[in-house]
Design a protein around this motif. Structure first.
Motif, PDB file in Angstrom:
ATOM      1  N   ASP A 173       0.715  -1.196   0.109  1.00  0.00           N
ATOM      2  CA  ASP A 173       0.139  -0.073   0.112  1.00  0.00           C
ATOM      3  C   ASP A 173       0.844   1.118  -0.010  1.00  0.00           C
ATOM      4  O   ASP A 173       1.310   1.671   1.063  1.00  0.00           O
ATOM      5  N   PHE A 174       1.168   1.693  -1.212  1.00  0.00           N
ATOM      6  CA  PHE A 174       2.262   3.043  -1.277  1.00  0.00           C
ATOM      7  C   PHE A 174       1.603   4.025  -0.721  1.00  0.00           C
ATOM      8  O   PHE A 174       2.181   5.212  -0.099  1.00  0.00           O
ATOM      9  N   ALA A 175       0.460   4.131  -0.957  1.00  0.00           N
ATOM     10  CA  ALA A 175      -0.367   5.463  -0.521  1.00  0.00           C
ATOM     11  C   ALA A 175      -0.299   5.547   0.941  1.00  0.00           C
ATOM     12  O   ALA A 175      -0.059   6.650   1.650  1.00  0.00           O
ATOM     13  N   ARG A 176      -0.645   4.498   1.759  1.00  0.00           N
ATOM     14  CA  ARG A 176      -0.422   4.437   3.197  1.00  0.00           C
ATOM     15  C   ARG A 176       1.019   4.588   3.669  1.00  0.00           C
ATOM     16  O   ARG A 176       1.136   5.552   4.526  1.00  0.00           O
ATOM     17  N   ARG A 198       3.716  12.280   2.780  1.00  0.00           N
ATOM     18  CA  ARG A 198       5.173  12.539   3.422  1.00  0.00           C
ATOM     19  C   ARG A 198       5.677  13.763   2.587  1.00  0.00           C
ATOM     20  O   ARG A 198       4.960  14.294   1.659  1.00  0.00           O
ATOM     21  N   ASP A 199       6.515  14.706   3.366  1.00  0.00           N
ATOM     22  CA  ASP A 199       7.138  15.839   2.941  1.00  0.00           C
ATOM     23  C   ASP A 199       8.089  15.638   1.746  1.00  0.00           C
ATOM     24  O   ASP A 199       8.877  14.950   1.825  1.00  0.00           O
ATOM     25  N   ARG A 200       7.549  15.779   0.489  1.00  0.00           N
ATOM     26  CA  ARG A 200       8.559  15.319  -0.590  1.00  0.00           C
ATOM     27  C   ARG A 200       9.862  16.132  -0.707  1.00  0.00           C
ATOM     28  O   ARG A 200      10.554  15.882  -1.862  1.00  0.00           O
ATOM     29  N   ALA A 201       9.898  17.141   0.045  1.00  0.00           N
ATOM     30  CA  ALA A 201      11.193  18.002   0.064  1.00  0.00           C
ATOM     31  C   ALA A 201      12.262  17.072   0.668  1.00  0.00           C
ATOM     32  O   ALA A 201      13.558  17.537   0.625  1.00  0.00           O
ATOM     33  N   ARG A 202      11.981  16.034   1.416  1.00  0.00           N
ATOM     34  CA  ARG A 202      13.006  15.243   2.078  1.00  0.00           C
ATOM     35  C   ARG A 202      13.348  14.240   1.314  1.00  0.00           C
ATOM     36  O   ARG A 202      12.514  13.541   0.526  1.00  0.00           O
ATOM     37  N   VAL A 229       8.282   5.326  -8.237  1.00  0.00           N
ATOM     38  CA  VAL A 229       8.547   6.468  -9.068  1.00  0.00           C
ATOM     39  C   VAL A 229       7.353   7.477  -9.080  1.00  0.00           C
ATOM     40  O   VAL A 229       7.577   8.414  -8.945  1.00  0.00           O
ATOM     41  N   GLU A 230       6.212   6.619  -8.876  1.00  0.00           N
ATOM     42  CA  GLU A 230       5.018   7.629  -9.083  1.00  0.00           C
ATOM     43  C   GLU A 230       4.925   8.392  -7.569  1.00  0.00           C
ATOM     44  O   GLU A 230       4.285   9.576  -7.625  1.00  0.00           O
ATOM     45  N   HIS A 231       5.474   7.617  -6.393  1.00  0.00           N
ATOM     46  CA  HIS A 231       5.153   8.577  -5.111  1.00  0.00           C
ATOM     47  C   HIS A 231       6.547   9.172  -4.896  1.00  0.00           C
ATOM     48  O   HIS A 231       6.940   9.574  -3.628  1.00  0.00           O
TER      49      HIS A 231
END
Length: 435
Positions: free
Chosen positions: A334-337, A342-346, A362-364
């Protein structure tokens, strides 16, 4: 659908039977003069090897008593590897066979010509002196000595020399058997000796300067089971600890069996030491072995299971998703979970057992995915098949802004043997572009 499966099964069975008959013919029938104990022994060896192999696989999957699995696993699984390399070696021998036959034919013809040349040169006949009455001694040809009635003692009992065809078959068959046994023996030694450390530097654009040189020890596919037990687990643990990692990632396929049978074998995992802890995600073999029980067991041993979850570490996010095999039990990835909020800057490092999960990563916006599963092919030429089913067979590759590293694994499944795909524990050293 059932008919297609039956036809496919019959086709596979026919191929296996034909291949083994061919091996028996080349190694036993063609190297003997006629029916006898050698041919019967060869048939028993090949048929018995397959009986052991199939019984070992059934025993492991059916939950037979663990002692019985251990008794069957060594000879049964090794036979799987040996039979494959016997077939490959005998096939390679077909290339050598005509060249060896022609060499022997030319040598024999050269010997025959030399013998004919020697016979064509007349030799002086032996003479003896006789005295003729009233005259001088005269030389007359001596009477040839009669040939002995029989050869030297023991010649009658000596077996006839093998024909050229039989000689070639014995040389090629012997070389094929030696090559197969040597290959499997060396490949098995490589596994039992324990995995070697491989070091890979991976630059991450979002990694802060303070994390430059951060070390993640990646271990996958240990496959503790009837063959690889507690002693092997201890070698893996000692090798990991010797690298002094900042974090340890166990990316699936730790075991092949239940907690009841393999709990003692996995006990050395409690000795794993890393500054930021040890983390675990499931592989497909955990779902053959009771995934929920193993998740609890590794937690008891001090590892942190990441079941579609994420941890915010000081320098980056560490996430983990369940293996695809968990979908049948409602426990799939469950990639969404794990990554949705999350903070994509990290920077983000993802633990996922199978390389095919890279597309979701890749999508996440994952920066680095750490995987195993492939064993690097384990037994050449198995790498050719494995590479068609996985985007990356082994090593580091980039997919867009996401990098994927695939370990060849520490252990082995089935035969405790590796050929052309040595086992490894990889130390990933993260590099900051700000350093």
């Amino acid at each position: 659908m059932a008919i297609v499966f039956v036809l496919f099964a019959l086709l596979v069975l026919a191929v296996i039977v034909t291949a083994n008959w061919y091996v028996w013919r080349r190694l036993f029938r063609d190297t003997t003069r006629g029916p006898g104990p050698a041919r019967r022994a060869g048939a028993v060896l090949i048929a018995g090897g397959w009986v052991l192999a199939i019984t070992a696989l059934v025993a492991e999957r059916s939950g037979a008593p663990f002692w019985l699995q251990q008794v069957l696993a060594w000879p049964g699984f090794l036979w799987l590897a040996l039979s494959m390399y016997l077939l490959l070696a005998v096939l390679a021998g077909e290339v050598v066979r005509p060249f060896l036959r022609r060499f022997l034919e030319r040598r024999d013809r050269a010997g025959e010509r030399a013998a004919e040349a020697g016979a064509a040169t007349p030799a002086a006949s032996p003479t003896e002196k006789v005295t003729v009455p009233g005259g001088a001694p005269s030389a007359v040809p001596a009477e040839p000595e009669p040939a002995p009635a029989s050869g030297p003692p023991g010649d009658a009992a000596r077996p006839p020399a093998p024909s050229r065809r039989l000689f070639v078959s014995r040389v090629v068959g012997g070389a094929a058997a030696a090559a197969a046994v040597g290959t499997v023996g060396y490949g098995t030694y490589g596994v039992l000796r324990g995995p070697r450390v491989k070091r890979v530097t991976v630059p991450l654009a979002k990694l802060p300067r303070g994390a430059h040189g951060y070390r993640i020890a990646v271990v996958s596919d240990v496959h503790l089971g009837p063959v690889l037990g507690r002693g092997f687990a201890q070698k893996v643990v000692d090798t990991i600890n010797a690298t002094q990692p900042d974090l340890i990632a166990v990316v699936g396929d730790l075991v092949d069996g239940s907690v009841k049978d393999l709990g003692p074998a996995a006990a050395p995992l409690a000795q794993l030491r890393a500054r930021h802890g040890s983390y675990f995600v499931t592989g497909n073999h955990e779902y053959f072995s009771g995934a929920e029980q193993w998740v609890e067991e590794v937690r008891r041993l001090g590892l942190n299971p990441l079941e579609n979850a994420r941890r915010e570490l000081p320098f980056f996010d560490l996430a983990g998703v369940n293996d695809l095999a968990g979908e049948e039990e409602g426990q799939g990835p469950d990639f969404a979970r794990a990554l949705g909020d999350r903070d994509r800057a990290r920077a983000c490092v993802l633990l996922a057992h199978q390389p095919v999960q890279i597309h979701d990563a890749v999508e996440h916006g994952v920066d680095l995915q750490l995987s195993g599963h492939t064993h690097g092919g384990q037994l050449w030429p198995g790498n050719l098949l494995a590479s068609t089913a996985n985007p990356t067979l082994a090593g580091l590759e980039r997919y867009g802004d996401t990098q994927l590293y695939v370990s060849r694994g520490a252990g082995a499944w089935g035969p405790p043997t590796r050929v052309g795909a040595p086992s490894d524990i990889t130390v990933i050293e993260l590099a900051s572009r700000q350093a």
